[in-house]
Design a protein around this motif. Structure first.
Motif, PDB file in Angstrom:
ATOM      1  N   ASP A   1      40.467  34.567  51.946  1.00 22.36           N
ATOM      2  CA  ASP A   1      39.914  34.985  50.662  1.00 22.36           C
ATOM      3  C   ASP A   1      39.924  36.503  50.614  1.00 22.36           C
TER       4      ASP A   1
ATOM      5  N   ASP B   1      40.162  40.184  47.781  1.00 28.22           N
ATOM      6  CA  ASP B   1      40.146  40.728  46.430  1.00 28.22           C
ATOM      7  C   ASP B   1      41.532  41.202  46.030  1.00 28.22           C
TER       8      ASP B   1
ATOM      9  N   SER C   1      45.865  38.075  40.822  1.00 24.10           N
ATOM     10  CA  SER C   1      44.924  37.065  41.285  1.00 24.10           C
ATOM     11  C   SER C   1      45.590  35.690  41.253  1.00 24.10           C
TER      12      SER C   1
ATOM     13  N   ARG D   1      40.996  36.928  44.681  1.00 24.17           N
ATOM     14  CA  ARG D   1      39.962  36.995  43.655  1.00 24.17           C
ATOM     15  C   ARG D   1      40.198  38.173  42.726  1.00 24.17           C
ATOM     16  N   ASN D   2      39.954  37.948  41.469  1.00 27.72           N
ATOM     17  CA  ASN D   2      40.148  38.997  40.474  1.00 27.72           C
ATOM     18  C   ASN D   2      38.882  39.820  40.297  1.00 27.72           C
ATOM     19  N   ILE D   3      39.061  41.083  39.896  1.00 32.31           N
ATOM     20  CA  ILE D   3      37.966  41.969  39.491  1.00 32.31           C
ATOM     21  C   ILE D   3      38.420  42.666  38.220  1.00 32.31           C
TER      22      ILE D   3
ATOM     23  N   ARG E   1      33.493  39.509  37.366  1.00 31.04           N
ATOM     24  CA  ARG E   1      32.632  40.342  38.219  1.00 31.04           C
ATOM     25  C   ARG E   1      32.416  41.717  37.588  1.00 31.04           C
TER      26      ARG E   1
ATOM     27  N   ASN F   1      31.919  47.763  36.252  1.00 32.39           N
ATOM     28  CA  ASN F   1      31.923  46.933  37.455  1.00 32.39           C
ATOM     29  C   ASN F   1      30.490  46.652  37.902  1.00 32.39           C
TER      30      ASN F   1
END
Length: 562
Positions: A46, A48, A104, A134-136, A157, A241
């Motif tokens: 996992d 980012d 992502s 994982r996306n941000i 997020r 963020n």
């Protein structure tokens, strides 16, 4: 004392039986107990988006002829993994690799080592792991939007702040269009082989995806984008963020109005993937495919895959716009693709899986060996090898390889061996129904067709013992690869791919079946049909028909005719 003697005798017999099974192996299984391997230190990762991550790859017992490589595939909306390239990799010492993925989603990282033995024979050792990126920030940074539809700007997020359209200067769009243009194509997109000056070539495939900066039109209302006019638009988004910092990013929005061109004619089963013909789409378009009959056509890797004879309904959904179509699939099959026939006998060659009304014609490659009439009636006239060409007008050409034999024990054994194709491979169960190793297949093919071979009427010898028996009996016809035209059905082909200490180091045996004609071509031209021969043998994977000329020809050490 008698009891101890019987125990010792039993142990000796058990050891002998274990040694027999351990040494009687096919080429694919003739490896040492220590198998080469490739192992990745993690099974699930996992990480980012845009964050580097490290994997360590451990290899074992790979030879100097082995090469190691890696690929990354991305899981699509259908659950299939497709080739992906938007990543970087830095190779470090001691098997360490540092990857960075820039989108992502779910990915599969695969490391493969290929061991090349020559003669088109190799083994592959591989391992893989799953990477969840994982996306941000904005859920989608580049996406397609159907004309008159809307898309909410979702922030992963983080928190949405504002959005506005980014104006594009007129001079940024180099493409001009008027209906009088002689090539009359859409003004804002070109295919993969389009040129900057707007020209294009019929010599190259064009898939009609966006590759220009033609100004599309969207409207923005709070956190919602609405598509107004086809083309590419840019929307500036401000978001916060989890630390409360404001970040500004530009989103690329391709406004689409897809057009679908229906399928025409018939498609051959199991020949190739068929991609839907779509224009006015984007490289970011989301396409979903489905069928109503998976026995006729399935969906794989974003394409339709015809698999069986019949008609099937197709559904194509692109950016929310749905199209339906019908595909006609033909799956031509000959009643016999490799024919063994006794001299002076007759038979009929038929074709199934064709659309109704398709004319079929038959031609003999050598009418002195076999003759064939307009309806597929065949007559065997002379010993030898040839073929029947079957022309299905407007669709395809098929080939039936023909060997005319004498009908004696070798031909009977070859026909019997073919009946076993599909049975399981097993050394432990080699004398049981439905199971064969290489030498029990050869022995039982003769035995079950009326002839005991190898000096045994009750149990199949090993391949090496079978070869030794016929070599000493003067039945050897060759000690290396020979032309298939020199062989007869039922000939035994002995191979050596290991040093096992047995007679001629033999570790495998196959039954020669007959002619196997295939088209031979190269960069220099088409050489037409040539006979490469066919064998029946049992190896890892079961009893199978194989290409005599292509299966380890350099490993042949003995050919005998019982």
């Amino acid at each position: 004392m008698k009891k101890l003697g019987r125990t010792i005798l039993f142990l000796f017999a058990a050891v002998a039986m274990i040694c027999f099974f351990a040494t009687e192996t096919a080429p694919a299984a003739a490896k040492s107990d220590s198998q080469p391997s490739v192992k990745i230190n993690k099974k699930n990762i996992d990480v980012d988006i845009k964050a580097p991550f490290t994997v360590k790859v451990k290899t074992k017992d790979l030879s100097e002829n082995c090469w190691l490589g890696y690929t990354i595939d991305k899981q699509n909306s259908s659950g299939d993994y497709e080739y992906y390239s938007n990543y970087t990799c830095e190779e470090k010492k001691n098997g360490k690799y540092i990857f960075t993925i820039y989108d992502s989603g779910t990915y599969r990282l695969n490391f493969s080592a290929v061991e090349d033995y020559g003669d088109w024979y190799w083994d592959t050792y591989e391992d893989s792991c799953i990477i969840n990126v994982r996306n941000i920030g904005p859920e989608k940074r580049e996406f397609a939007l159907l004309v008159d539809s809307s898309q909410k700007i979702n922030i992963d997020r983080g928190e949405f702040v504002s959005a506005e359209i980014v104006a594009t200067k007129t001079e940024d769009d180099p493409f001009e269009y008027s209906p009088e243009d002689e090539w009359d194509r859409d003004d804002w997109f070109f295919g993969d082989w389009g040129f900057d000056d707007g020209s294009w070539s019929n010599d190259f495939y064009t898939d009609d995806t966006y590759s220009s900066s033609h100004q599309g039109e969207v409207s923005v209302n709070g956190d919602t984008i609405k598509a107004v006019k086809e083309g590419r638009a840019t929307v500036k988004v401000v978001w916060k963020n989890e630390a409360g910092e404001e970040i500004t990013e530009n989103l690329t929005v391709d406004v689409t109005d897809p057009v679908y061109a229906p399928y025409e004619g018939y498609y051959l089963a199991n020949s190739s993937y068929i991609y839907p013909s779509l224009s006015h789409k984007s490289e970011f378009s989301e396409i979903k495919l489905s069928t109503d009959n998976e026995k006729v056509c399935t969906v794989s890797y974003g394409a339709f895959n015809p698999v069986g004879f019949g008609t099937c309904k197709l559904t194509i959904v692109i950016d929310g716009k749905e199209f339906t179509d019908t595909i006609n699939v033909y799956d031509p099959k000959l009643s016999d693709e490799m024919m063994l026939i006794k001299k002076k006998k007759t038979t009929v060659l038929t074709v199934s899986g064709l659309p109704e009304g398709i004319p079929v014609s038959y031609t003999s490659g050598d009418s002195k060996i076999v003759s064939v009439d307009s309806t597929g009636n065949i007559k065997a006239k002379k010993l030898g090898n040839t073929y029947i060409s079957v022309h299905c007008e407007g669709l395809c050409d098929l080939t039936c390889s023909v060997t005319v034999g004498n009908g004696k024990k070798g031909m009977k054994a070859a026909l019997q061996a073919k009946k076993y194709v599909g049975s399981e491979y097993s050394q432990e169960k080699r004398m049981q129904d439905g199971y064969f190793d290489c030498s029990s297949l050869a022995w039982r093919s003769y035995k079950d067709s009326g002839t005991a071979i190898g000096g045994s009427d009750t149990y199949a010898p090993t391949a090496a013992d079978l070869g030794k028996y016929y070599d000493e009996a003067g039945k050897t016809i060759a000690t290396e690869f020979v032309s298939p035209d020199e062989l007869k059905p039922g000939d035994l082909i002995f191979y050596s791919t290991t040093n096992n200490g047995r007679f001629l180091n033999i570790d495998h045996v196959a039954v020669y079946y007959g002619a196997n004609y295939g088209n031979v071509s190269s960069w220099y031209g088409d050489y037409g049909l040539e006979n490469s021969g066919a064998i029946v043998h049992s190896r890892t994977g079961g009893v199978q028909l194989d290409n005599y000329s292509g299966y380890v020809p350099g490993g042949i050490v003995l050919i005998c005719r019982p």
